[in-house]
Design a protein around this motif. Structure first.
Motif, PDB file in Angstrom:
ATOM      1  N   ASN A   1       2.465   8.558   5.678  1.00 54.88           N
ATOM      2  CA  ASN A   1       1.545   8.071   4.504  1.00 54.88           C
ATOM      3  C   ASN A   1       2.603   8.640   3.320  1.00 54.88           C
ATOM      4  OD1 ASN A   1       1.647  11.068   4.659  1.00 54.88           O
ATOM      5  ND2 ASN A   1      -0.422  11.195   3.500  1.00 54.88           N
ATOM      6  N   ASP A   2       3.805   8.814   3.467  1.00 54.16           N
ATOM      7  CA  ASP A   2       4.724   9.028   2.142  1.00 54.16           C
ATOM      8  C   ASP A   2       5.402   7.552   1.970  1.00 54.16           C
ATOM      9  OD1 ASP A   2       4.011  11.803   1.713  1.00 54.16           O
ATOM     10  OD2 ASP A   2       5.473  12.270   3.131  1.00 54.16           O
TER      11      ASP A   2
ATOM     12  N   ILE B   1      -0.890   6.567   9.856  1.00 51.19           N
ATOM     13  CA  ILE B   1      -0.932   7.462   8.715  1.00 51.19           C
ATOM     14  C   ILE B   1      -1.275   9.049   9.187  1.00 51.19           C
ATOM     15  CG2 ILE B   1      -2.139   8.082   6.766  1.00 51.19           C
ATOM     16  CD1 ILE B   1      -2.159   4.970   6.270  1.00 51.19           C
TER      17      ILE B   1
ATOM     18  N   PHE C   1      -4.399   3.222   0.232  1.00 50.29           N
ATOM     19  CA  PHE C   1      -4.468   2.874   1.639  1.00 50.29           C
ATOM     20  C   PHE C   1      -5.887   2.212   2.155  1.00 50.29           C
ATOM     21  CE2 PHE C   1      -0.753   5.759   2.114  1.00 50.29           C
ATOM     22  CZ  PHE C   1       0.120   4.930   2.601  1.00 50.29           C
TER      23      PHE C   1
ATOM     24  N   HIS D   1       0.763  -1.177   0.090  1.00 49.23           N
ATOM     25  CA  HIS D   1      -0.166  -0.130   0.166  1.00 49.23           C
ATOM     26  C   HIS D   1       0.801   1.208   0.101  1.00 49.23           C
ATOM     27  CE1 HIS D   1      -3.211  -2.794   1.354  1.00 49.23           C
ATOM     28  NE2 HIS D   1      -2.195  -3.340   1.909  1.00 49.23           N
ATOM     29  N   SER D   2       0.468   2.330  -0.875  1.00 47.66           N
ATOM     30  CA  SER D   2       1.142   3.503  -0.814  1.00 47.66           C
ATOM     31  C   SER D   2       0.269   4.756  -1.209  1.00 47.66           C
ATOM     32  CB  SER D   2       2.487   3.298  -1.680  1.00 47.66           C
ATOM     33  OG  SER D   2       1.746   3.446  -2.895  1.00 47.66           O
ATOM     34  N   GLN D   3       0.779   5.874  -0.906  1.00 50.55           N
ATOM     35  CA  GLN D   3      -0.031   6.973  -1.517  1.00 50.55           C
ATOM     36  C   GLN D   3      -0.042   6.875  -3.044  1.00 50.55           C
ATOM     37  OE1 GLN D   3       2.051  10.754  -0.014  1.00 50.55           O
ATOM     38  NE2 GLN D   3       0.024  11.681   0.234  1.00 50.55           N
ATOM     39  N   ASP D   4       1.155   6.573  -3.375  1.00 54.52           N
ATOM     40  CA  ASP D   4       1.163   6.380  -5.197  1.00 54.52           C
ATOM     41  C   ASP D   4       0.281   5.584  -5.349  1.00 54.52           C
ATOM     42  OD1 ASP D   4       3.440   8.286  -5.156  1.00 54.52           O
ATOM     43  OD2 ASP D   4       4.935   6.793  -5.362  1.00 54.52           O
TER      44      ASP D   4
ATOM     45  N   HIS E   1      -3.969   2.902   9.877  1.00 54.53           N
ATOM     46  CA  HIS E   1      -4.666   4.367   9.555  1.00 54.53           C
ATOM     47  C   HIS E   1      -4.310   5.342  10.809  1.00 54.53           C
ATOM     48  CE1 HIS E   1      -6.477   4.161   5.689  1.00 54.53           C
ATOM     49  NE2 HIS E   1      -6.827   3.207   5.876  1.00 54.53           N
TER      50      HIS E   1
ATOM     51  N   CYS F   1      10.505  11.797   2.166  1.00 55.92           N
ATOM     52  CA  CYS F   1       9.389  11.462   2.770  1.00 55.92           C
ATOM     53  C   CYS F   1       9.286  11.753   3.937  1.00 55.92           C
ATOM     54  CB  CYS F   1       9.084   9.914   2.476  1.00 55.92           C
ATOM     55  SG  CYS F   1       9.402   9.398   0.595  1.00 55.92           S
TER      56      CYS F   1
ATOM     57  N   ASP G   1      -2.389   4.918  -4.291  1.00 55.72           N
ATOM     58  CA  ASP G   1      -3.655   5.476  -3.897  1.00 55.72           C
ATOM     59  C   ASP G   1      -4.556   4.243  -3.390  1.00 55.72           C
ATOM     60  OD1 ASP G   1      -5.517   7.187  -3.343  1.00 55.72           O
ATOM     61  OD2 ASP G   1      -6.420   7.169  -5.369  1.00 55.72           O
TER      62      ASP G   1
ATOM     63  N   LYS H   1       6.133  12.313   6.129  1.00 54.95           N
ATOM     64  CA  LYS H   1       5.064  11.715   6.931  1.00 54.95           C
ATOM     65  C   LYS H   1       4.975  10.570   6.612  1.00 54.95           C
ATOM     66  CE  LYS H   1       2.768  15.944   6.440  1.00 54.95           C
ATOM     67  NZ  LYS H   1       1.605  16.925   5.648  1.00 54.95           N
TER      68      LYS H   1
END
Length: 176
Positions: free
Chosen positions: A165-166, A140, A20, A13-16, A137, A161, A18, A163
């Motif tokens: 969530n990064d 995050i 999460f 899972h990653s922000q990239d 979460h 990075c 999308d 945070k």
């Protein structure tokens, strides 16, 4: 048979990506990894970022160190050892980097290899939870000791990075 169902149990899972929101509400273990983004053609810039994160310790503030107190005869010996990255020969790595950077397709492949290799780095933090989605979460949102320590240290080191969530998250569902 353990490998036949791994795709059903393992998630990246990653922000990239999308994704999460796709963290399962199942029990399991999880690990946060620093993504090895290659954002420029500058080898030294990339190497500096990797060397900074390589020494990250999720349980301590500041650089990793070991403190010990030992009695030696009549004396009390206090010692502190601070960990540093070992020196290594980088000229061959630099030449390979420059060769790959000279061709856009090769450099794109190099960037993908490093991003995938992020999951082969030592994890920044490993945990377990009865509900992966809730616990991850919380990290995050910045509501955990790990997230507070990480964000403070990332700011000090001026990491790309900064945070939680990064970061990259690997989850593995387990039986309750």
């Amino acid at each position: 048979d353990v490998w036949r169902t791994i795709d059903d149990e393992l998630g990246v899972h990653s922000q990239d990506k999308d994704n999460f929101e796709e963290i399962p509400p199942a029990s399991g273990v999880y690990a946060w990894f620093y993504p090895l983004y290659v954002t420029s053609y500058d080898f030294d810039e990339f190497l500096e970022e990797v060397r900074k994160i390589h020494l990250y310790d999720a349980w301590k503030e500041g650089p990793p160190r070991l403190e010990a107190e030992t009695k030696v005869g009549w004396w009390l010996l206090n010692s502190t050892i601070q960990f540093e990255n070992p020196p290594f020969e980088i000229e061959n790595l630099r030449k390979t980097w420059e060769t790959l950077a000279a061709n856009d397709d090769d450099f794109f492949e190099l960037r993908q290899v490093f991003m995938r290799a992020s999951l082969l780095m030592p994890p920044l933090y490993v945990g377990r939870s009865g509900t992966l989605s809730e616990r991850c979460h919380a990290h995050i949102r910045g509501n955990t000791g790990f997230s507070v320590r990480y964000q403070k240290r990332a700011e000090e080191l001026k990491l790309r990075c900064r945070k939680v969530n990064d970061l990259l998250l690997l989850t593995l569902k387990t039986s309750p």
